[in-house]
Write a protein that holds these residues in place. Structure first.
Motif, PDB file in Angstrom:
ATOM      1  N   THR A   3     -11.510  -1.172   4.043  1.00  0.00           N
ATOM      2  CA  THR A   3     -12.738  -0.422   3.857  1.00  0.00           C
ATOM      3  C   THR A   3     -13.833  -0.918   4.793  1.00  0.00           C
ATOM      4  OG1 THR A   3     -12.191  -0.087   1.532  1.00  0.00           O
ATOM      5  CG2 THR A   3     -14.481   0.288   2.180  1.00  0.00           C
ATOM      6  N   GLY A   4     -13.938  -2.254   4.900  1.00  0.00           N
ATOM      7  CA  GLY A   4     -14.939  -2.821   5.795  1.00  0.00           C
ATOM      8  C   GLY A   4     -14.689  -2.444   7.241  1.00  0.00           C
ATOM      9  N   ALA A   5     -13.409  -2.400   7.632  1.00  0.00           N
ATOM     10  CA  ALA A   5     -13.079  -2.028   9.010  1.00  0.00           C
ATOM     11  C   ALA A   5     -13.496  -0.599   9.313  1.00  0.00           C
ATOM     12  CB  ALA A   5     -11.578  -2.199   9.248  1.00  0.00           C
ATOM     13  N   VAL A   6     -13.447   0.261   8.307  1.00  0.00           N
ATOM     14  CA  VAL A   6     -13.840   1.656   8.493  1.00  0.00           C
ATOM     15  C   VAL A   6     -15.363   1.809   8.487  1.00  0.00           C
ATOM     16  CG1 VAL A   6     -13.783   3.961   7.455  1.00  0.00           C
ATOM     17  CG2 VAL A   6     -11.711   2.562   7.519  1.00  0.00           C
ATOM     18  N   LEU A   7     -16.036   1.117   7.555  1.00  0.00           N
ATOM     19  CA  LEU A   7     -17.468   1.331   7.359  1.00  0.00           C
ATOM     20  C   LEU A   7     -18.345   0.527   8.316  1.00  0.00           C
ATOM     21  CD1 LEU A   7     -17.731   1.455   3.469  1.00  0.00           C
ATOM     22  CD2 LEU A   7     -17.596   3.347   5.082  1.00  0.00           C
ATOM     23  N   THR A   8     -17.864  -0.613   8.800  1.00  0.00           N
ATOM     24  CA  THR A   8     -18.690  -1.440   9.683  1.00  0.00           C
ATOM     25  C   THR A   8     -19.134  -0.696  10.936  1.00  0.00           C
ATOM     26  OG1 THR A   8     -17.705  -3.490   8.873  1.00  0.00           O
ATOM     27  CG2 THR A   8     -18.772  -3.567  11.027  1.00  0.00           C
ATOM     28  N   PRO A   9     -18.239   0.031  11.636  1.00  0.00           N
ATOM     29  CA  PRO A   9     -18.713   0.793  12.796  1.00  0.00           C
ATOM     30  C   PRO A   9     -19.747   1.860  12.428  1.00  0.00           C
ATOM     31  CG  PRO A   9     -16.318   0.621  12.817  1.00  0.00           C
ATOM     32  CD  PRO A   9     -16.781   0.130  11.478  1.00  0.00           C
ATOM     33  N   VAL A  10     -19.691   2.342  11.181  1.00  0.00           N
ATOM     34  CA  VAL A  10     -20.654   3.347  10.742  1.00  0.00           C
ATOM     35  C   VAL A  10     -22.032   2.716  10.576  1.00  0.00           C
ATOM     36  CG1 VAL A  10     -21.291   4.942   8.891  1.00  0.00           C
ATOM     37  CG2 VAL A  10     -18.902   4.756   9.630  1.00  0.00           C
ATOM     38  N   GLY A  41     -45.092  -7.354  -2.828  1.00  0.00           N
ATOM     39  CA  GLY A  41     -46.142  -7.916  -1.990  1.00  0.00           C
ATOM     40  C   GLY A  41     -45.685  -8.113  -0.550  1.00  0.00           C
ATOM     41  N   ARG A  42     -46.308  -9.053   0.145  1.00  0.00           N
ATOM     42  CA  ARG A  42     -46.000  -9.292   1.553  1.00  0.00           C
ATOM     43  C   ARG A  42     -44.868 -10.304   1.757  1.00  0.00           C
ATOM     44  NH1 ARG A  42     -49.568  -8.174   5.705  1.00  0.00           N
ATOM     45  NH2 ARG A  42     -49.147 -10.202   6.700  1.00  0.00           N
ATOM     46  N   LYS A  43     -44.584 -11.094   0.770  1.00  0.00           N
ATOM     47  CA  LYS A  43     -43.665 -12.217   0.961  1.00  0.00           C
ATOM     48  C   LYS A  43     -42.232 -11.929   0.520  1.00  0.00           C
ATOM     49  CE  LYS A  43     -46.967 -15.012   2.377  1.00  0.00           C
ATOM     50  NZ  LYS A  43     -47.000 -15.510   3.765  1.00  0.00           N
ATOM     51  N   ARG A  44     -42.065 -11.083  -0.510  1.00  0.00           N
ATOM     52  CA  ARG A  44     -40.734 -10.911  -1.085  1.00  0.00           C
ATOM     53  C   ARG A  44     -40.087  -9.607  -0.622  1.00  0.00           C
ATOM     54  NH1 ARG A  44     -41.402 -11.686  -7.379  1.00  0.00           N
ATOM     55  NH2 ARG A  44     -43.227 -10.369  -6.984  1.00  0.00           N
ATOM     56  N   HIS A  45     -38.768  -9.532  -0.818  1.00  0.00           N
ATOM     57  CA  HIS A  45     -38.009  -8.361  -0.382  1.00  0.00           C
ATOM     58  C   HIS A  45     -37.077  -7.899  -1.495  1.00  0.00           C
ATOM     59  CE1 HIS A  45     -39.292  -8.622   3.826  1.00  0.00           C
ATOM     60  NE2 HIS A  45     -39.211  -9.933   3.675  1.00  0.00           N
ATOM     61  N   LEU A  46     -36.738  -6.619  -1.455  1.00  0.00           N
ATOM     62  CA  LEU A  46     -35.783  -6.052  -2.386  1.00  0.00           C
ATOM     63  C   LEU A  46     -34.401  -6.152  -1.742  1.00  0.00           C
ATOM     64  CD1 LEU A  46     -35.409  -4.572  -5.098  1.00  0.00           C
ATOM     65  CD2 LEU A  46     -35.678  -2.414  -3.849  1.00  0.00           C
ATOM     66  N   GLU A  47     -33.616  -7.087  -2.205  1.00  0.00           N
ATOM     67  CA  GLU A  47     -32.316  -7.350  -1.590  1.00  0.00           C
ATOM     68  C   GLU A  47     -31.261  -6.376  -2.111  1.00  0.00           C
ATOM     69  OE1 GLU A  47     -32.029  -9.368   0.788  1.00  0.00           O
ATOM     70  OE2 GLU A  47     -33.846 -10.601   0.623  1.00  0.00           O
ATOM     71  N   ALA A  48     -30.388  -5.945  -1.198  1.00  0.00           N
ATOM     72  CA  ALA A  48     -29.333  -4.979  -1.553  1.00  0.00           C
ATOM     73  C   ALA A  48     -28.105  -5.712  -2.097  1.00  0.00           C
ATOM     74  CB  ALA A  48     -28.973  -4.129  -0.340  1.00  0.00           C
ATOM     75  N   THR A  49     -28.298  -6.453  -3.177  1.00  0.00           N
ATOM     76  CA  THR A  49     -27.178  -7.145  -3.818  1.00  0.00           C
ATOM     77  C   THR A  49     -26.351  -6.142  -4.617  1.00  0.00           C
ATOM     78  OG1 THR A  49     -28.541  -7.645  -5.744  1.00  0.00           O
ATOM     79  CG2 THR A  49     -28.510  -9.281  -3.977  1.00  0.00           C
ATOM     80  N   LEU A  93     -24.668   0.941   1.834  1.00  0.00           N
ATOM     81  CA  LEU A  93     -25.590  -0.187   1.696  1.00  0.00           C
ATOM     82  C   LEU A  93     -24.832  -1.510   1.596  1.00  0.00           C
ATOM     83  CD1 LEU A  93     -28.478   0.861  -0.737  1.00  0.00           C
ATOM     84  CD2 LEU A  93     -28.750  -0.314   1.446  1.00  0.00           C
ATOM     85  N   ARG A  94     -23.830  -1.540   0.744  1.00  0.00           N
ATOM     86  CA  ARG A  94     -23.070  -2.782   0.587  1.00  0.00           C
ATOM     87  C   ARG A  94     -22.291  -3.122   1.853  1.00  0.00           C
ATOM     88  NH1 ARG A  94     -24.408  -6.476  -1.506  1.00  0.00           N
ATOM     89  NH2 ARG A  94     -22.293  -7.266  -1.868  1.00  0.00           N
ATOM     90  N   ALA A  95     -21.799  -2.107   2.553  1.00  0.00           N
ATOM     91  CA  ALA A  95     -21.123  -2.355   3.829  1.00  0.00           C
ATOM     92  C   ALA A  95     -22.105  -2.911   4.848  1.00  0.00           C
ATOM     93  CB  ALA A  95     -20.492  -1.055   4.347  1.00  0.00           C
ATOM     94  N   HIS A  96     -23.337  -2.440   4.800  1.00  0.00           N
ATOM     95  CA  HIS A  96     -24.374  -2.928   5.714  1.00  0.00           C
ATOM     96  C   HIS A  96     -24.661  -4.405   5.461  1.00  0.00           C
ATOM     97  CE1 HIS A  96     -28.206  -3.141   7.850  1.00  0.00           C
ATOM     98  NE2 HIS A  96     -27.918  -1.984   8.415  1.00  0.00           N
ATOM     99  N   VAL A  97     -24.734  -4.770   4.199  1.00  0.00           N
ATOM    100  CA  VAL A  97     -24.983  -6.171   3.845  1.00  0.00           C
ATOM    101  C   VAL A  97     -23.841  -7.057   4.329  1.00  0.00           C
ATOM    102  CG1 VAL A  97     -25.252  -7.787   1.936  1.00  0.00           C
ATOM    103  CG2 VAL A  97     -26.433  -5.584   1.863  1.00  0.00           C
ATOM    104  N   ARG A  98     -22.612  -6.599   4.147  1.00  0.00           N
ATOM    105  CA  ARG A  98     -21.461  -7.395   4.585  1.00  0.00           C
ATOM    106  C   ARG A  98     -21.402  -7.520   6.103  1.00  0.00           C
ATOM    107  NH1 ARG A  98     -19.033  -4.660   0.174  1.00  0.00           N
ATOM    108  NH2 ARG A  98     -18.318  -2.996   1.559  1.00  0.00           N
ATOM    109  N   ALA A  99     -21.829  -6.462   6.800  1.00  0.00           N
ATOM    110  CA  ALA A  99     -21.791  -6.502   8.266  1.00  0.00           C
ATOM    111  C   ALA A  99     -22.898  -7.373   8.838  1.00  0.00           C
ATOM    112  CB  ALA A  99     -21.900  -5.079   8.820  1.00  0.00           C
ATOM    113  N   LEU A 100     -24.052  -7.418   8.156  1.00  0.00           N
ATOM    114  CA  LEU A 100     -25.197  -8.211   8.637  1.00  0.00           C
ATOM    115  C   LEU A 100     -25.712  -9.078   7.488  1.00  0.00           C
ATOM    116  CD1 LEU A 100     -27.047  -5.350  10.570  1.00  0.00           C
ATOM    117  CD2 LEU A 100     -25.777  -7.229  11.602  1.00  0.00           C
ATOM    118  N   PRO A 101     -24.957 -10.089   7.089  1.00  0.00           N
ATOM    119  CA  PRO A 101     -25.310 -10.837   5.873  1.00  0.00           C
ATOM    120  C   PRO A 101     -26.547 -11.716   6.006  1.00  0.00           C
ATOM    121  CG  PRO A 101     -23.440 -11.845   6.960  1.00  0.00           C
ATOM    122  CD  PRO A 101     -23.703 -10.571   7.697  1.00  0.00           C
ATOM    123  N   ASP A 102     -26.805 -12.240   7.193  1.00  0.00           N
ATOM    124  CA  ASP A 102     -27.883 -13.217   7.345  1.00  0.00           C
ATOM    125  C   ASP A 102     -28.978 -12.754   8.302  1.00  0.00           C
ATOM    126  OD1 ASP A 102     -26.520 -15.088   5.683  1.00  0.00           O
ATOM    127  OD2 ASP A 102     -25.191 -15.544   7.376  1.00  0.00           O
TER     128      ASP A 102
END
Length: 478
Positions: free
Chosen positions: A9-16, A77-85, A188-197
Motif C-alpha cells: 500500500t505504501g509503495a502505491v500511495l507514496t508516489p501519490v 495558537g502559534r506554537k502547537r500543531h494538529l498532528e495527523a496521528t 493523510l496517513r500515507a503522507h505521514v509515513r512518507a515524510l515522518p520527520d
C-alpha cells in the motif's frame, strides 16, 4: 502478511502523496466530498435535493465546517500543531463517512429531523478537521501552491468524482460519497509515513509578519463577502428558471472546475502574471451575476451558473494563497487554513441563510429581494476597488526571491524579538546576504573564531541548528 500488505500500500500511495500534482489529491477529496454530497442529486436517493431537511442540514454542516477549524486554530495558537496521528485521522475520517451514511439514508426517512441535523454537524466538523490536517501536512512538505500543480488534480478528480456520483445507480452514489473522507484519511496517513520527520516552517516574528497578517485578514473578509453575495444569488433564483433544477447545481460545480483548469492553462502562456491577479476579475463576475438577475428574469439561469462556478474558484485561489503564506512563515498552518475554509463556508452560510429568510417571509421576498441586490452591487463595487488597491500587496507577499527591504525588515524584527545584540544582528544580516564566516570576519575586522561564537549565540537564541536553516528562515523563499 499484514506487513507485506502495508508495504504494498505504501509503495502505491507514496508516489501519490509526494508527487508534484497528485499530492493535492487528499485535500481535493475533502472538497469533492462536500460538492458530491450537497450538489449532486443522486447523493440523496430518497429525497429531493432542495428539500427543507437537506437545506437546513447543509447550513448546519457549513457552520460546523467553518467554526470547528477556527476553534482548533485558536486552541493551537502559534506554537502547537494538529498532528495527523492514526488516533486523530481514522476516527475523523470514519465519523465523516458514518455521518454521511446516516445523513443520506436514515436522516432522510425518520420522522424527526434532528437525526439529519446531527449527522450534518458531524460531517461538517470532520471535514473541517481533515482540512486543517492537510494544511499542517502541506506545511511540512513545503508544498508549492501554483495553479499548474493544483488545478489538474482539483479539476480532474472533481470531474471524475461528480461523474461517478451523478451516474451511479441507487445507493451506490451515497456509498461512493462515503468513501471520499476515508480516501482523504488514507492519503493523510500515507503522507505521514512518507515524510515522518519533516519540520514545520519557522514563523516570522510577530512584528515582521504584520503586513502578511493584515493582508490575509483582508483577503479572507473579501472572500467571505463575495461568497455571501454569490450564494445569495444562487439561492434566490426561482426554481422554475433553472429547468432540471437538481442538475443545475451539478453543472455549476463542473463549470467551476473547468474555469480552474482554464486559468491554469492561461498561466502557461508567455507573459502570464500571478494567478492572484484574477481576484478582481472574480469580484467583477460576482457583480455581473447580480446585475444579470436584476436585468431580466430570462438571465436568471446564467446568473445562477456564473455565481456557483465563481464561488468554487474563489475557494481554490484562497486556499492556494494561504498555503503560500504559510510556507513564508506569516501564520501557523492551522490559522491560515482555518481562515481559508471558514471564510468561504461562513460566506455561503450567510448568503444562503439571507435568501432562505426572504423565501420564508413572502412580504419580505416581494419587497426586499431586488433592493438587497442593489445593495450587493454597491458592496461588490466597493470590494472591487478595495481589492484593486490591495492587489500589489497581495501579490508581493507571494513573490520569491525576497526584496532587500523586506529582508532588512525581517532581520530587524528578529533581532528585536529574540533580543540579539547589535553585533549579532550585524552578523546575522551578513549571513542573510550570503556571506561566509570568513567573509564576515574580513568585512567586520574580527577573527573567524569571534564570528563563530556570535553565530552560535544566534543559533541558540533562535533555536536554529545550522546555517542553511537560518538563511531559509530569513528569506522565506518557498
Amino acid at each position: 502478511m499484514t506487513t507485506a500488505r502495508g508495504g504494498a500500500t505504501g509503495a502505491v500511495l507514496t508516489p501519490v502523496v509526494l508527487g508534484p500534482r497528485l499530492k493535492y489529491l487528499g485535500l481535493t477529496a475533502v472538497l469533492a466530498w462536500h460538492y458530491c454530497l450537497w450538489f449532486v442529486p443522486n447523493a440523496f436517493p430518497t429525497t429531493f435535493l432542495l428539500d427543507d431537511r437537506i437545506t437546513f442540514a447543509w447550513l448546519i454542516a457549513l457552520a460546523a465546517a467553518g467554526a470547528v477549524p477556527l476553534l482548533l486554530a485558536r486552541r493551537l495558537g502559534r506554537k502547537r500543531h494538529l498532528e495527523a496521528t492514526a488516533i486523530v485521522v481514522w476516527p475523523t475520517a470514519g465519523l465523516g463517512a458514518a455521518g454521511t451514511a446516516v445523513l443520506t439514508s436514515v436522516g432522510m426517512t425518520v420522522h424527526t429531523r434532528w437525526v439529519a441535523y446531527a449527522a450534518a454537524f458531524v460531517v461538517g466538523a470532520c471535514a473541517g478537521v481533515l482540512w486543517l490536517l492537510w494544511g499542517e501536512r502541506f506545511a511540512c512538505q513545503n508544498a508549492r501552491f501554483t495553479l499548474g500543480r493544483v488545478a489538474p488534480t482539483y479539476g480532474g478528480f472533481l470531474f471524475a468524482a461528480v461523474a461517478v456520483t451523478y451516474l451511479a445507480p441507487g445507493w451506490f452514489a451515497p456509498a461512493f460519497v462515503c468513501l471520499l473522507p476515508l480516501l482523504s484519511g488514507l492519503l493523510l496517513r500515507a503522507h505521514v509515513r512518507a515524510l515522518p520527520d519533516s519540520p514545520y516552517p519557522r514563523l516570522l516574528p510577530a512584528k515582521a509578519a504584520t503586513q502578511g497578517t493584515r493582508t490575509m485578514v483582508t483577503v479572507s473578509v473579501i472572500s467571505f463577502a463575495a461568497s455571501a453575495v454569490l450564494y445569495y444569488t444562487v439561492a434566490i433564483v426561482p426554481w422554475e428558471s433553472l429547468g432540471a433544477i437538481q442538475d443545475a447545481f451539478t453543472y455549476g460545480i463542473l463549470l467551476g472546475a473547468a474555469l480552474v483548469l482554464v486559468f491554469a492553462l492561461a498561466q502557461r502562456l508567455p507573459g502570464s502574471r500571478s494567478p492572484y491577479r484574477v481576484y478582481p476579475w472574480l469580484l467583477l463576475c460576482a457583480l455581473v451575476s447580480c446585475v444579470l438577475y436584476l436585468a431580466d428574469e430570462r438571465l436568471d439561469a446564467v446568473a445562477f451558473l456564473l455565481a456557483l462556478a465563481i464561488s468554487s474558484v474563489f475557494e481554490v485561489l484562497l486556499t492556494m494563497y494561504m498555503g503560500v503564506l504559510t510556507q513564508k512563515g506569516y501564520a501557523p498552518p492551522a490559522t491560515a487554513y482555518s481562515l481559508s475554509g471558514s471564510a468561504i463556508r461562513f460566506g455561503i452560510c450567510a448568503g444562503n441563510g439571507l435568501a432562505l429568510t426572504y423565501e420564508r417571509v413572502p412580504a419580505w421576498h416581494a419587497t426586499l429581494v431586488r433592493p438587497t441586490f442593489v445593495l450587493l452591487v454597491v458592496l461588490m463595487a466597493f470590494l472591487l476597488i478595495t481589492m484593486v488597491r490591495q492587489e500589489y500587496k497581495i501579490e508581493e507577499l507571494t513573490r520569491s526571491p525576497q526584496a532587500e527591504s523586506e529582508l532588512v525588515a525581517i532581520i530587524n524584527a528578529v533581532a528585536e524579538e529574540f533580543r540579539l545584540s547589535d553585533r549579532e544582528r550585524e552578523i546575522m544580516a551578513l549571513i542573510g546576504q550570503g556571506y561566509s564566516a570568513s567573509a564576515v570576519a574580513e568585512k567586520l575586522f574580527i577573527s573567524p573564531y569571534t564570528v563563530n561564537t556570535h553565530v552560535q549565540h544566534i543559533y541558540g537564541k533562535l533555536s536554529i541548528h545550522k546555517r542553511s536553516e537560518l538563511i531559509t528562515y530569513l528569506h522565506r523563499d518557498s
